[in-house]
Design an enzyme around this catalytic site. Structure first.
Site, PDB file in Angstrom:
ATOM      1  N   GLY A   1       1.104  -1.598   0.030  1.00 51.88           N
ATOM      2  CA  GLY A   1       0.275  -0.183  -0.031  1.00 51.88           C
ATOM      3  C   GLY A   1       1.155   1.456   0.189  1.00 51.88           C
TER       4      GLY A   1
ATOM      5  N   GLU B   1       1.359   6.051   7.487  1.00 48.54           N
ATOM      6  CA  GLU B   1       3.240   6.749   6.697  1.00 48.54           C
ATOM      7  C   GLU B   1       3.768   7.487   7.238  1.00 48.54           C
ATOM      8  OE1 GLU B   1       4.596   3.763   5.199  1.00 48.54           O
ATOM      9  OE2 GLU B   1       1.548   2.889   5.225  1.00 48.54           O
TER      10      GLU B   1
END
Length: 881
Positions: free
Chosen positions: A275, A310
C-alpha cells in the site's frame, strides 16, 4: 549460490562486530529508458568500525561485481564474492570499503523497479526495500539495527525528476553530455537501510507548503507529491496535501515531538507491491490511490488512513526502529492504530473505526485461524520468515491488541508512554521490552501480564453471551463465555475490556437500548457473570438481540447466536442506526458463514435486503464483496448459478434507486460488473459499460443516470464478457491498443486469460509459471483470469503446478514466487470429493509430506492454501441443497 536468506543469528553476530558510519552511494541511471539494458552501474563506499581482525560480509544481490577495495587494497573478486555476499576478512578498527558493480532493474517491485508507461513511453523508476531489498540496488549491511548516514548521488537524464530521502544539495552537469546531470543529495539522518529510497523518471510534480498550526512543530517546509504524467488529470493533490498538513499538525502535538526530517514528499508509483512505505522524507504509495473511475468516501478514507499510517511511522519505525524483524509488529501495529485514529481526527472521516472493524480486523480474524498463525510477537529466524510476516497478525491483530491496550490502560496513559519512548530512544533500535518498560513506568495496570496473554500467545478467542432463566422464565443472570484458542493455556487466559449492547425491535427498527461494560480478567475465566444493575437486567431481559463488543474495543470472534437474536439481526441489521454496530453484526454473521454455522442463502437474503438501505460506503463495499465470496467458495459449483442470478437482480434493483453519481451507485455498479462474470444474465449490463474500454467513451449511460463510461468500468465489463464467452481475443486486443495504458495492459491480461477456451487457460498457466518478462501486476492479473471459468478448462494443470513448486521458489524472488504459487493454486469443488478425498487436498498433503525440508516460507504458503481449501469444502458440504 543462493545465500540471500540472512538469519537473525548472523545479523546479531554482525551487529556485535560492526558500527556503520556512512554510505556514499552513486547510482547511474543514464540508460534506464533503454530496456536493452537490464542493469545499471553503482559505486558504494562504506565507512565502518569493527573489531580488529574480525571477519564479516556485506550484502549485494547483483548483476556483477567489478571491483572490491578494502582499506586501500583491491580484493580478488573471484575470492570474495559468494552469491549475494561479499566476504570481508581481517578488518581494521576503522574501515573504508568501496565496491563497483552493476545492479538489476526490477520488474517484481523489489529493489529498483522500472516501468515504461505504455500510454506515452515515459520511464518511471522507484525503489522498494522492506524488509531487505536495498541490497538489490547497492551493497550494504542489510539489517535494521546497523543504522548509518547515507549520501546519495544519482546520475540521470537532465529532464528527469530525481529524489531521495534527503534534500537536494546541488546538481552537477555531465561535462561530456549536457543532457545528463548528477543530483547530489544532502546527508540523511542515521537511518536503517530498508527505509532509504530513490525516485527517478519523468514524473509529474505537484507542490505545496506546510505552515504548522500545531504547538509542537519542526517549522514550515515544502510539500511535494509525484505521479505518472498520464495520471495527472486524476491526481487530486489538493486533497492529499490537505490530509498531509492536518496529519502533521495532529501527530506532532499528539507525540509531543517535532517531525524529525527536513522534508515531506509522497510519490504514487506504478506496479507497487504494498500500500505504501514509510521512507523518511519521501513516502512511496501505490498509484491505486489515484482514482481513475472516481472515488467513494470509503476510498478517500482508505487513502487518508494510509497517509496517516505512513506519517506515524516517521516516529515509530524511522526515528525509533526495531532491532530485528521479530518486533516488526510493534511499528506496524502502532501505525495501523494511528492511521485509523489520524484519518478520523485529522482527516475527519467519521467511519474510520468502522473500516478498521470490518476490513482490517476481518483480515486478522482470517489469518489467526490459519494453522500457520503465530503470536503477535513472532520468532523471525530469517529474512524469508520476515517477508511472510507482513500479514494479518502483524498488522491487524497487533493493532487490534493495541486498541484493547488503550482501553485497558487509558488513552492518555498510552500516549504518555509513546511520548517518553520517542524521547528516550530517538535515533536508536529497540525491542518489545523497551516499550513495555516505558509503558509499565507510566501505567498503574499490570501491562506485563497483559502482554503475556495478548502478545505472546496465538489464536482467536470466541465470545458468546448466555441469558440464564429460572423455571418461571425470569432472568437470573447474563454470562459471557470465552472459548480460548487451543494454543492458549487457561492459566494465562485472554483478558478483555468490552461493552455489551442490548437491542430491541421498535417500529421495525433494531435500536440500542443499553451499553453494559465488562472486564474479563486474565487467567482461567471461561465463564464470567456480568454485573447488572436493575435497569440493565431489564434491558437484557427485553433484548431482541445482544451484541458483545460494541464500540469494538477488544479482539475476539463475537457470536450473535440464534438464542441471542441472530434471526432478528439477519432481518433488521440495516435498520441499526450506528454504522459501527451494524458493521459488528455483519462481521459476526460473516464469520458464521465462514465457519459453516450460517447457511449462505440466509446471509445472501440479508445482504440483498440491505443493499438499497446501507448508506455506509465501507459496509456496502464489504457486504457486496462477502456475498460474492460466499457464493464462489462456500457453495457447490453446480448450485451457484441461481444465487448469482438472485444477487445480480438485487444489485440491479438497488442501483435503480441509488442517487445518481453517489457512492452507493458506484459501489453497486462495480459489484454488478463483478457478478456479471458469473451469469448469462450479466451480459446486458456488461455490454453497456464495455465501450468505456473499447472506444474510451465518457458518455453518461441512459440506464444508470449519473454514471459515466470510463476505462476502469469498461475493462471490468470486458472481463465479464470474456468469462461469458461473449467477446473475442481480437476485440480485447483492439481495446488494449486503444487504451494504451497500464490499466489496459492489466485488463487485457486478465480478460484474455478469462476466455473459456482450453488454449487460453494453458497459455495463461505457462505464462505465469515461466515468463520472466511478466511484471508483478501483469502476472497477478493473468493468474486471476486463469482462475475464471469451469474447472474442466484447467484439468490436468494441477499436477504441473505441484511439480513446479520447488523450481519456482528457487528461480524467482520470494515476492514473485509467492504471486505464482497463490495465483495458480487449484480450486476445490466438493463434487470431486470431500475431506482428504478431494484431489486438491490430497495432492497438497502429499507434496507437504514428501518435502519436509522445503523452505519454511514455501511450506507456509501451501499450508495456508490447504487450510482455505478445506474451509471451502466444509462450507460447500454444509450448504449442499
Amino acid at each position: 549460490m543462493n545465500n540471500e536468506n540472512l538469519t537473525q543469528q548472523e545479523a546479531s553476530e554482525r551487529a556485535n562486530l560492526l558500527t556503520v558510519d556512512t554510505y556514499d552511494v552513486h547510482v547511474d541511471l543514464t540508460y534506464a529508458s533503454d530496456t536493452t539494458f537490464d542493469s545499471y552501474p553503482t559505486v558504494t563506499t562504506v565507512k565502518f568500525a569493527a573489531q580488529e581482525g574480525g571477519s564479516t560480509f556485506i550484502d549485494y544481490i547483483h548483476h556483477s561485481v567489478d571491483s572490491v577495495k578494502l582499506n586501500g587494497r583491491h580484493l580478488n573478486v573471484n575470492d570474495v564474492v559468494e552469491g549475494s555476499r561479499i566476504i570481508l576478512k581481517n578488518l581494521a578498527k576503522e574501515n573504508i570499503l568501496t565496491i563497483h558493480g552493476r545492479s538489476y532493474f526490477s520488474r517484481s517491485g523489489e529493489g529498483m523497479h522500472r516501468f515504461i508507461d505504455p500510454s506515452d513511453q515515459r520511464t518511471y523508476l522507484y525503489t522498494q526495500y522492506e524488509p531487505a531489498d536495498a541490497r538489490r540496488v547497492f551493497p550494504n549491511f542489510e539489517q535494521p539495527d546497523l543504522k548509518a548516514v547515507f549520501n546519495f548521488r544519482i546520475t540521470a537524464p537532465k529532464n528527469w525528476v530525481v529524489s531521495s530521502n534527503a534534500e537536494l544539495e546541488r546538481t552537477v552537469e555531465d561535462p561530456s553530455d549536457s543532457s545528463i546531470t548528477k543530483r547530489v543529495f544532502k546527508s540523511t539522518e542515521r537511518i536503517s537501510t530498508y527505509i532509504t529510497t530513490i525516485l527517478a523518471g519523468e514524473y509529474f510534480v505537484a507542490t505545496d507548503r506546510y505552515e504548522p498550526q500545531s504547538a509542537i512543530n519542526s517549522g514550515a517546509m515544502p510539500l511535494v507529491a509525484y505521479c505518472r504524467q498520464s495520471l495527472k488529470e486524476h491526481f487530486d493533490s489538493d486533497d492529499i496535501f490537505s490530509v498531509t498538513k492536518a496529519g502533521l499538525d495532529f501527530f506532532q502535538d499528539l507525540f509531543d515531538y517535532p517531525y524529525p526530517y527536513p522534508k515531506y514528499e509522497q510519490a504514487f508509483v506504478p506496479e507497487y507491491n504494498l500500500g505504501a512505505m514509510e521512507n523518511p522524507g519521501m513516502v512511496t504509495f501505490t498509484e491505486n490511490y489515484l482514482f481513475e473511475s472516481g472515488a467513494t468516501e470509503a476510498q478517500l478514507e482508505a487513502r487518508a488512513n494510509v497517509i496517516c499510517h505512513e506519517m506515524s511511522h516517521m516516529w515509530f519505525g524511522d526515528l525509533v526502529t526495531m532491532k530485528w524483524w521479530n518486533d516488526l509488529w510493534l511499528k506496524e501495529s502502532f501505525a495501523e492504530f494511528m492511521g485509523t485514529l489520524g484519518s478520523k481526527q485529522a482527516g475527519q472521516f467519521d467511519e474510520a473505526w468502522v473500516t478498521f472493524a470490518n476490513s482490517r480486523k476481518a483480515w486478522a480474524y482470517t489469518q489467526d485461524q490459519m494453522p500457520t498463525t503465530h503470536p503477535i510477537v513472532a520468532e523471525i529466524p530469517h529474512l524469508e520468515a520476515a517477508k511472510q510476516n507482513f500479514d494479518g497478525i502483524t498488522y491487524a491483530k497487533g493493532s487490534s491488541a493495541l486498541k484493547q491496550l488503550v482501553a485497558y490502560v487509558g488513552f492518555e496513559t498510552f500516549i504518555q508512554a509513546a511520548r517518553l519512548y520517542f524521547k528516550r530512544f530517538a535515533g536508536g533500535n529497540t525491542t518489545l521490552n523497551d516499550f513495555l518498560t516505558v509503558l509499565d513506568e507510566v501505567s498503574e495496570r499490570d501491562v506485563i501480564t497483559w502482554a503475556s496473554a495478548w502478545l505472546q500467545t496465538k489464536g482467536l478467542s470466541k465470545l458468546y453471551a448466555h441469558r440464564r432463566y429460572d423455571k418461571a422464565g425470569n432472568l437470573l443472570k447474563l454470562e459471557v463465555e470465552q472459548q480460548l484458542p487451543a494454543a492458549v493455556s487457561p492459566s494465562i487466559g485472554r483478558p478483555h475490556q468490552l461493552n455489551i449492547g442490548t437491542f430491541k425491535l421498535q417500529d421495525s427498527k433494531l435500536e440500542l437500548t443499553d451499553t453494559i461494560p465488562l472486564e474479563i480478567p486474565a487467567g482461567d475465566h471461561s465463564l464470567v457473570t456480568v454485573p447488572l444493575s436493575e435497569s440493565q437486567k431489564l434491558s437484557v431481559t427485553e433484548a431482541d438481540a445482544i451484541l458483545l463488543n460494541t464500540e469494538d474495543l477488544t479482539y475476539a470472534k463475537v457470536v450473535v447466536s440464534p438464542e441471542n437474536g441472530r434471526a432478528t439481526a439477519l432481518q433488521y441489521v440495516s435498520t441499526v442506526s450506528d454504522s459501527l454496530s451494524r458493521g459488528l453484526i455483519w462481521g459476526s454473521l460473516w464469520n458464521q458463514v465462514r465457519d459453516a454455522e450460517l447457511e449462505v442463502h440466509e446471509f445472501l437474503v440479508a445482504v440483498e435486503n440491505s443493499l438499497a438501505q446501507e448508506k455506509s460506503a465501507t459496509l456496502l463495499t464489504s457486504i457486496t464483496s462477502q456475498a460474492q465470496t460466499a457464493i464462489a467458495h462456500y457453495v457447490p459449483a453446480e448450485q451457484r448459478l441461481p444465487l448469482w442470478d438472485s444477487l445480480l437482480a438485487a444489485l440491479k434493483k438497488a442501483s435503480a434507486s441509488a442517487e445518481p453519481g453517489s457512492d452507493q451507485q458506484l459501489i453497486l455498479i462495480r459489484a454488478i460488473l463483478s457478478v456479471a462474470a458469473h451469469t448469462p444474465e450479466g451480459k446486458e449490463v456488461a455490454e453497456l459499460f464495455a465501450p468505456g474500454a473499447v472506444v474510451g467513451s465518457t458518455a453518461e449511460t441512459d440506464r444508470f443516470p449519473g454514471m459515466h463510461l470510463n476505462p476502469t468500468l469498461g475493462w471490468s465489463a470486458l472481463k465479464a464478457l470474456a468469462c461469458l464467452n461473449e467477446t473475442t481475443e481480437d476485440i480485447l486486443q483492439q481495446a488494449q491498443a486503444h487504451t494504451a495504458s497500464a490499466l489496459g495492459d492489466r485488463g487485457y491480461a486478465e480478460a484474455s486469460a478469462s476466455l473459456p477456451q482450453r488454449e487460453n487457460k494453458v497459455n495463461a498457466f505457462h505464462r505465469v509459471l515461466t515468463d520472466s518478462e511478466l511484471s508483478n501486476d501483469i502476472l497477478t492479473a493473468t493468474a486471476r483470469g486463469f482462475q475464471h471459468g469451469s474447472s474442466t478448462l484447467r484439468e490436468g494443470l494441477d499436477l504441473q503446478y505441484f511439480d513446479a513448486l520447488l523450481n519456482t521458489w528457487q528461480e524467482k524472488s520470494i515476492g514473485m514466487a509467492s504471486r505464482v504459487i497463490l495465483g495458480l493454486y487449484p480450486q476445490v469443488n466438493i463434487a470431486d470429493g470431500k475431506g482428504d478425498n478431494n484431489p486438491v487436498v490430497r495432492q497438497t498433503k502429499e507434496w507437504l509430506d514428501k518435502h519436509p525440508q522445503a523452505p519454511s516460507a514455501l511450506r507456509r504458503l501451501l499450508l495456508e492454501l490447504l487450510d482455505d481449501a478445506q474451509r471451502a469444502l466444509r462450507g460447500q458440504h454444509f450448504n449442499q441443497g
